[in-house]
Design an enzyme around this catalytic site. Structure first.
Site, PDB file in Angstrom:
ATOM      1  CG  HIS A 109      -1.907  -1.114   1.211  1.00  0.00           C
ATOM      2  ND1 HIS A 109      -2.796  -1.463   2.362  1.00  0.00           N
ATOM      3  CD2 HIS A 109      -2.291  -1.921   0.054  1.00  0.00           C
ATOM      4  CE1 HIS A 109      -3.467  -2.315   2.043  1.00  0.00           C
ATOM      5  NE2 HIS A 109      -3.152  -2.626   0.825  1.00  0.00           N
TER       6      HIS A 109
HETATM    7  C1  LIG Z   1      -0.833  -7.180  -5.249  1.00  0.00           C
HETATM    8  C2  LIG Z   1      -1.725  -5.847  -4.658  1.00  0.00           C
HETATM    9  C3  LIG Z   1      -2.740  -6.136  -3.667  1.00  0.00           C
HETATM   10  C4  LIG Z   1      -3.477  -4.966  -3.088  1.00  0.00           C
HETATM   11  N1  LIG Z   1      -4.730  -5.383  -2.521  1.00  0.00           N
HETATM   12  C5  LIG Z   1      -5.511  -4.011  -2.078  1.00  0.00           C
HETATM   13  C6  LIG Z   1      -6.675  -4.178  -1.351  1.00  0.00           C
HETATM   14  O1  LIG Z   1      -7.345  -5.487  -1.398  1.00  0.00           O
HETATM   15  N2  LIG Z   1      -7.409  -3.069  -1.142  1.00  0.00           N
HETATM   16  C7  LIG Z   1      -6.565  -2.051  -1.172  1.00  0.00           C
HETATM   17  O2  LIG Z   1      -7.388  -0.973  -0.637  1.00  0.00           O
HETATM   18  N3  LIG Z   1      -5.724  -1.643  -1.708  1.00  0.00           N
HETATM   19  C8  LIG Z   1      -4.852  -2.842  -2.191  1.00  0.00           C
HETATM   20  N4  LIG Z   1      -3.873  -2.542  -2.973  1.00  0.00           N
HETATM   21  C9  LIG Z   1      -3.230  -1.394  -3.112  1.00  0.00           C
HETATM   22  C10 LIG Z   1      -4.293  -0.579  -4.145  1.00  0.00           C
HETATM   23  O3  LIG Z   1      -4.300  -1.510  -5.376  1.00  0.00           O
HETATM   24  C11 LIG Z   1      -3.139   0.483  -4.711  1.00  0.00           C
HETATM   25  O4  LIG Z   1      -2.697   1.495  -3.930  1.00  0.00           O
HETATM   26  C12 LIG Z   1      -4.024   1.424  -5.708  1.00  0.00           C
HETATM   27  O5  LIG Z   1      -4.440   0.730  -6.691  1.00  0.00           O
HETATM   28  C13 LIG Z   1      -2.929   2.461  -6.220  1.00  0.00           C
HETATM   29  O6  LIG Z   1      -3.614   3.156  -7.437  1.00  0.00           O
HETATM   30  P1  LIG Z   1      -2.711   4.277  -8.299  1.00  0.00           P
HETATM   31  O7  LIG Z   1      -3.550   4.757  -9.197  1.00  0.00           O
HETATM   32  O8  LIG Z   1      -2.171   4.982  -7.551  1.00  0.00           O
HETATM   33  O9  LIG Z   1      -1.528   3.260  -8.796  1.00  0.00           O
HETATM   34  P2  LIG Z   1      -1.905   1.850 -10.048  1.00  0.00           P
HETATM   35  O10 LIG Z   1      -3.293   1.308  -9.720  1.00  0.00           O
HETATM   36  O11 LIG Z   1      -0.729   1.140  -9.645  1.00  0.00           O
HETATM   37  O12 LIG Z   1      -1.751   2.779 -11.283  1.00  0.00           O
HETATM   38  C14 LIG Z   1      -0.303   3.106 -12.048  1.00  0.00           C
HETATM   39  C15 LIG Z   1      -0.595   2.701 -13.606  1.00  0.00           C
HETATM   40  O13 LIG Z   1       0.511   3.642 -13.941  1.00  0.00           O
HETATM   41  C16 LIG Z   1       1.125   2.905 -15.005  1.00  0.00           C
HETATM   42  N5  LIG Z   1       2.355   3.360 -15.261  1.00  0.00           N
HETATM   43  C17 LIG Z   1       3.437   3.625 -14.542  1.00  0.00           C
HETATM   44  N6  LIG Z   1       4.285   4.044 -14.931  1.00  0.00           N
HETATM   45  C18 LIG Z   1       4.287   4.566 -16.294  1.00  0.00           C
HETATM   46  C19 LIG Z   1       4.879   5.386 -17.150  1.00  0.00           C
HETATM   47  N7  LIG Z   1       6.086   5.635 -17.078  1.00  0.00           N
HETATM   48  N8  LIG Z   1       4.188   5.273 -18.444  1.00  0.00           N
HETATM   49  C20 LIG Z   1       2.862   5.128 -18.594  1.00  0.00           C
HETATM   50  N9  LIG Z   1       2.168   4.385 -17.654  1.00  0.00           N
HETATM   51  C21 LIG Z   1       2.701   4.046 -16.409  1.00  0.00           C
HETATM   52  C22 LIG Z   1       1.127   1.354 -14.500  1.00  0.00           C
HETATM   53  O14 LIG Z   1       0.992   0.642 -15.566  1.00  0.00           O
HETATM   54  C23 LIG Z   1      -0.202   1.448 -13.989  1.00  0.00           C
HETATM   55  O15 LIG Z   1      -1.502   0.981 -14.891  1.00  0.00           O
HETATM   56  C24 LIG Z   1      -3.112  -3.791  -3.563  1.00  0.00           C
HETATM   57  C25 LIG Z   1      -2.043  -3.455  -4.215  1.00  0.00           C
HETATM   58  C26 LIG Z   1      -1.315  -4.478  -4.631  1.00  0.00           C
HETATM   59  C27 LIG Z   1      -0.018  -4.396  -5.923  1.00  0.00           C
END
Ligand SMILES: Cc1cc2nc3c(=O)[nH]c(=O)nc-3n(C[C@H](O)[C@H](O)[C@H](O)COP(=O)(O)OP(=O)(O)OC[C@H]3O[C@@H](n4cnc5c(N)ncnc54)[C@H](O)[C@@H]3O)c2cc1C
Length: 493
Positions: free
Chosen positions: A431
């Site tokens: 997280h």
């Molecule tokens: C295995 C796992 C289980 C989890 N389980 C839970 C849960 O059950 N409940 C909960 O609340 N949270 C959970 N989490 C945490 C939660 O999923 C994340 O904190 C949340 O999804 C983060 O969202 P975000 O938009 O910040 O990043 P992300 O959803 O990770 O999105 C980032 C996106 O940017 C893209 N990207 C990155 N760099 C680049 C680049 N340079 N150029 C173009 N695209 C790029 C990536 O490919 C990705 O698609 C879990 C996380 C993981 C990894």
């Protein structure tokens, strides 16, 4: 392009869908991982909510080596973490636990912003309501029943979850039917079924809930397989991005750039583009555009795994990884329904408001090189004491489950034995948050302002879990959706 969004993950998909509601506003989203035009084309492994598709080598994952903590002798305890690199991001591969942060979390967040009311619980509550379609409690006060994200609690928990619930009841821990209920409407501490973003047994990410239904919009372009390597500036104004696709590089231009690449990659991209700790950037020969504490002081929910065996057979039907949790202030107990080692079950003890903070720095200027990530778990004495006490309470709770035998009992003596035990059983919730934290203009720790705009430059925002300035007491997924919904209001204005 009016707005170019980097990253089609949990936040990026929400933002692209909301901003493109205005047909006069052109939006381009560049996602590093694969993108599909319809949910029907998505691999079934991403949709099956009963397993997390995070096996090594999965084509929709990015893996990062990390240092979780240091042992007593000062040696690194290393590990790996993963992130979804695919439409929907980490939300497309995660545990589907979809719970709101608490009113106290938003009070702490708001304290970081002086007198601002932008992120108070009262301000964000309508957004939580708008984003959800609660299939159980949608008609109750404080809930929503028409939003894109389905929320559903396990209707038929597996026997292991029911045994945990019975153990909680036997220990006089109160039941909480709705972990997303309004504050004050029930007990703050207790155990209850996990709200999940699952519908008809399928994991619903923001990719499928928000973006896929609007892919037809002529003012919206979504491109997969595009890894953004650097943000381009004219002076201090962000004007475009460099990207690599199938080994070929290119540049895309836009009036403004919104980085939604997740807490690891957003911070890395800013640093590679000259926004970060000046001394560190200079050491890598990166010209400093704006000195900022990017990557410093992040938080994550550390977890101690207590493994146990049952002296009897118990049916283990396929189920979401976590059906029940128990909450005691800053501790979350997680009775996993999946076996981590054959024959063993696990009760996770997670510290949700740790005092230890980590740091993320670039390893090199090569965009393909993962950054250095040091969690520095257990570095604060507060965290070691809190987790030792919580682990003891969790083991006590396990005694209420008939024939449960703990495989890794806590040593009797406190102090260094207990600390060694914590380190030996250390894990992470994945997280990671707060690498580009929000704060006031005079806050030396702040990277973005309360509307997610990056300080020191023009036309650049970060909208994802990087911006959260405090440790959230609950899993971050629902709050990441909230952040993107809220930022869409600012960016559309
Ligand atoms: C295995 C796992 C289980 C989890 N389980 C839970 C849960 O059950 N409940 C909960 O609340 N949270 C959970 N989490 C945490 C939660 O999923 C994340 O904190 C949340 O999804 C983060 O969202 P975000 O938009 O910040 O990043 P992300 O959803 O990770 O999105 C980032 C996106 O940017 C893209 N990207 C990155 N760099 C680049 C680049 N340079 N150029 C173009 N695209 C790029 C990536 O490919 C990705 O698609 C879990 C996380 C993981 C990894």
């Amino acid at each position: 392009m009016d707005t170019l969004i980097v990253g089609g993950g949990t936040a990026g998909c929400v933002l692209a869908a909301r901003l493109s509601e205005d047909p006069c506003h052109t939006v381009c989203l560049l996602e590093a991982g694969p993108v599909w035009a319809t949910a029907a084309r998505m691999p079934s492994a991403l949709l099956d909510a009963t397993r997390m598709p995070i096996d090594a080598g999965a084509p929709w994952l990015r893996t990062y080596p990390v240092t979780l903590a240091m042992d007593e002798a000062g040696h690194a305890i290393d590990g790996n973490i993963v992130r979804g690199s695919v439409l929907g991001g980490s939300g497309a591969v995660n545990g589907s636990y979809f719970v709101r942060a608490t009113a106290a979390d938003f009070a702490a967040w708001s304290r970081e912003l002086g007198r601002s009311t932008t992120w108070t619980f009262d301000s964000v509550l309508p957004v939580y309501q708008r984003l959800e379609r609660d299939l159980d409690f949608g008609d109750r006060p404080g809930h929503g029943r028409t939003g894109p994200m389905p929320v559903h609690r396990p209707a038929e928990p597996v026997p292991l979850s029911l045994e945990f619930a019975a153990a909680c009841t036997a220990s006089n821990i109160p039941a909480i039917a709705d972990l997303n209920a309004l504050p004050g409407s029930g007990p703050a501490n207790g155990f209850g079924p996990v709200p999940c973003n699952i519908e008809d047994g399928m994991r619903v990410s923001t990719g499928s809930a928000y973006l896929l239904p609007v892919m037809f919009r002529p003012n919206l372009t979504v491109a997969g397989g595009m890894r953004v390597t650097r943000i381009r500036f004219h002076g201090t104004r962000a004007v475009g991005v460099d990207y690599v696709r199938d080994g070929e590089s290119g540049t895309a231009w836009a009036d403004r750039i919104v980085v939604c690449a997740g807490a690891i990659e957003s911070a890395s991209l800013l640093q590679r583009s000259g926004i970060g700790p000046a001394r560190h950037l200079r050491a890598l020969d990166i010209p400093v555009l704006h000195s900022a504490p990017v990557g410093a002081g992040f938080t994550d929910h550390l977890e101690i795994g207590i493994d146990y065996r049952l002296g009897r057979e118990i049916p283990m039907p396929n189920a979401v990884a976590l059906e029940y949790v128990s909450i005691l202030d800053d501790i979350e107990l997680r009775p996993y329904t999946v076996s981590f080692t054959p024959g063993d079950y696990r009760l996770g003890v997670a510290l949700m408001r740790p005092h230890s903070t980590g740091v993320l720095r670039l390893r090199s200027t090569d965009p393909a090189a993962p950054p250095f990530i040091e969690h520095r778990y257990l570095s604060a004495e507060h965290d070691r004491i809190r987790l030792t006490d919580a682990a003891a309470a969790a083991i006590e709770l396990l005694r209420r489950i008939p024939s449960a035998r703990v495989r890794n009992p806590l040593p009797d003596a406190a102090g260094s034995d207990a600390n060694m035990w914590l380190r030996a059983n250390l894990a992470t919730s994945q997280h990671l948050s707060g690498t580009c934290r929000m704060g006031t203009a005079d806050d030396e720790r702040a990277v973005v302002d309360e509307r997610c705009a990056v300080y020191g430059v023009i036309g650049l925002s970060v909208v994802d879990l990087s911006i959260v300035p405090v440790a959230l007491s609950r899993g971050p997924q629902a709050t990441t959706v909230l952040i993107a919904e809220r930022a869409a209001e600012f960016l559309a204005a």
